[in-house]
Write an enzyme that holds these catalytic residues in place. Sequence first.
Site, PDB file in Angstrom:
ATOM      1  CD  GLU A 176      -2.975  -1.245   2.387  1.00 49.72           C
ATOM      2  OE1 GLU A 176      -3.433  -0.031   2.577  1.00 49.72           O
ATOM      3  OE2 GLU A 176      -3.145  -2.176   2.703  1.00 49.72           O
TER       4      GLU A 176
ATOM      5  CG  HIS B 280      -9.040   5.646   1.708  1.00 46.05           C
ATOM      6  ND1 HIS B 280      -9.081   5.373   0.784  1.00 46.05           N
ATOM      7  CD2 HIS B 280      -8.404   4.578   2.605  1.00 46.05           C
ATOM      8  CE1 HIS B 280      -8.392   4.308   0.261  1.00 46.05           C
ATOM      9  NE2 HIS B 280      -8.126   3.726   1.451  1.00 46.05           N
TER      10      HIS B 280
ATOM     11  NE  ARG C 213      -4.795   5.310   3.328  1.00 43.47           N
ATOM     12  CZ  ARG C 213      -5.008   4.413   4.181  1.00 43.47           C
ATOM     13  NH1 ARG C 213      -5.577   4.684   5.290  1.00 43.47           N
ATOM     14  NH2 ARG C 213      -5.159   3.310   3.658  1.00 43.47           N
TER      15      ARG C 213
ATOM     16  CG  HIS D  43     -10.128   5.835   6.126  1.00 44.66           C
ATOM     17  ND1 HIS D  43     -10.725   4.768   5.628  1.00 44.66           N
ATOM     18  CD2 HIS D  43      -8.827   5.234   6.184  1.00 44.66           C
ATOM     19  CE1 HIS D  43     -10.235   3.595   5.702  1.00 44.66           C
ATOM     20  NE2 HIS D  43      -8.845   3.970   6.114  1.00 44.66           N
TER      21      HIS D  43
ATOM     22  NE  ARG E 166      -4.904   4.697  10.070  1.00 43.92           N
ATOM     23  CZ  ARG E 166      -5.047   4.006   9.205  1.00 43.92           C
ATOM     24  NH1 ARG E 166      -4.456   2.866   8.792  1.00 43.92           N
ATOM     25  NH2 ARG E 166      -6.125   4.169   8.201  1.00 43.92           N
TER      26      ARG E 166
HETATM   27  C1  SIN Z   1      -7.379   0.281   2.644  1.00 44.17           C
HETATM   28  O1  SIN Z   1      -7.760  -0.771   2.713  1.00 44.17           O
HETATM   29  O2  SIN Z   1      -7.207   1.139   1.837  1.00 44.17           O
HETATM   30  C2  SIN Z   1      -7.677   1.053   4.313  1.00 44.17           C
HETATM   31  C3  SIN Z   1      -6.386   0.425   4.977  1.00 44.17           C
HETATM   32  C4  SIN Z   1      -6.063   1.409   6.156  1.00 44.17           C
HETATM   33  O3  SIN Z   1      -6.950   2.260   6.170  1.00 44.17           O
HETATM   34  O4  SIN Z   1      -4.895   1.075   6.687  1.00 44.17           O
END
Ligand code: SIN
Length: 591
Positions: free
Chosen positions: A117, A232, A276, A337, A372
């Site tokens: 990610e 998010h 993010r 989020h 985060r």
């Molecule tokens: C996601 O799956 O994009 C969210 C994961 C997260 O917020 O850590």
Amino acid sequence: MHVVIVGSGIAGLTAAIRASARHDVTLVTKGGLADGATAAAQGGIAVALGADDTVALHEHDTHTAAVGSADARAVALLCADGPARVRDLLALGVPFDRTTDPDALDRHGDDLARGREAAHARWRVVHADGDATGAAVERTLVAALLRRHVTVLERTCLTDLVVRDGAVVGVDVRDLLGDPRRIDADAVVLASGGAGHLYRETTNPLVATGDGVAAAWRAGAVLADLEFVQFHPTRLAVPDGGLLSEAVRGEGAVLRDATGRRFMTAVHPDAELAPRDVVARGIAAAVRDQGGAPVLLDATGLGADRLVARFPGLTRATRAAGFDWTREGVPVAPAAHYAMGGIATDSEGRTSLPGLLAVGEAACTGVHGANRLASNSLLEGLVFGVRTADAIGAPRPARPRLRGDATLPVRTVPDDRVGDVADPRGASRPDGTGPDTTERRATGPDATPYRSDRERRPGGSAHPDRAAHLRQAVQTEMTERVGLLRDADGLAAARRALAALRPPVARSVRDHEDRALLDLARITALAAEARTESRGAHARTDHPETDPSAPVSVGWARAVATGRAPVDSTTRSDSTTPSDSTATVQQGVPA
Ligand code: SIN
């Protein structure tokens, strides 16, 4: 000791399971056990378990995403304890996905499948059932909890903390019929999650109304970092659209504007896998530049077979919304989020109030700083859930190191500066008087999905239309003025508008939720207005740069409840009594 734990996500369940070995535990949860954010988590758990990874590298990525604002000790604990906590989940039977890919086996030294990610230098996010990691973890932990001697109270909403002689000694709660009860406790652990419903668009489940953080605020606990709200980047931009996991971009999906251009490559060297906050703002700018039309998440490059196999739940969700994402891009937009801020704690969950601990999204250990790192939140619940449980009954230091730093500046605010947060009817008062203690009762898991506006009492809220109006008004102010992009005029206007809203007379669970949202909206707007710089998720268009002289973290507390030093003074969180609160920094609260 009798311990009340509020919340049944990964943090609350972990703390309850661990604490039940030594204490008499009652777990209180507003919906059913699995109605919280954990069960909806998609991406997975970030953990340095692979042969190609190290705890130091995970720490580095966490600090980079947090733009250097995270607490070093909390991050070190998170990353170092992470592998052991994920092994605990494996031992409990969480069915993490496996791989037979020879390259991955060679790289990682085991067969756990791993996703990637944003802002992660390694493939380190372990997942289950493709995109349903949280549900698998929740199921396993609930099963483990129900094998322990824990009293579970579902459909039971925290309304206030009971404070006596400066210490938390219980909770006041209501069930969905609105009936109040008091539960005495030797320690209370708030694992009650965040407040995504402060905003019109959120990835959060309906229970996420910040009840625990607001109750802690009213009781006089120090809160920190409320201005850092994570948006998010990719919520499916249709009415009631849900999260489209960052893991989709981790597997190679890209973002395109209306002309089909990959706009993120011009914004950040890591493009769609930038931190993010950067991606969310990049999307907002692209949407603005194209007159409000949403951008598209294009996952077609993954190939239909791989996309469907890796993300079965999201394939169903996009199909239900009318899209075939194996062949076309799907519209996405940022949505509220995760709260990096919350109740200020040390690394063992201790707060500024004796008897009160907090963990998970409700807490602010400083582990996430101003932004985060993706998939660090489930890990946080595990690591700090155990540490918090182990702190119950242990000697309390005279000066808990709140948010990791013994010199956290704390601004005390009288109630009239944040609006009317007076205790409504039925709430506990600082002297501890309130509804009578009633017998504790055990219930089993209840499968009805949570909806506070469908309480069994006819009409739910005492004034349903007024309640709907209040929540809408809060969400409008927060979304439009305390959202992804902020400035002084908008924040001041939001503060004034929020101060003018009247809290409901709290008769129903819905009323209590709205009161919590209003309390948190007011203090979040204040905190955002006071931070006259941009840092991570807090982006001020009138102060676009980070101010190196600004405090990394600021605590806030009510002056009235604590009797701390009055208006506009800054006290130290390491003060042991109200009277020794040395006003060391005059920072002022916005008028
Ligand atoms: C996601 O799956 O994009 C969210 C994961 C997260 O917020 O850590």
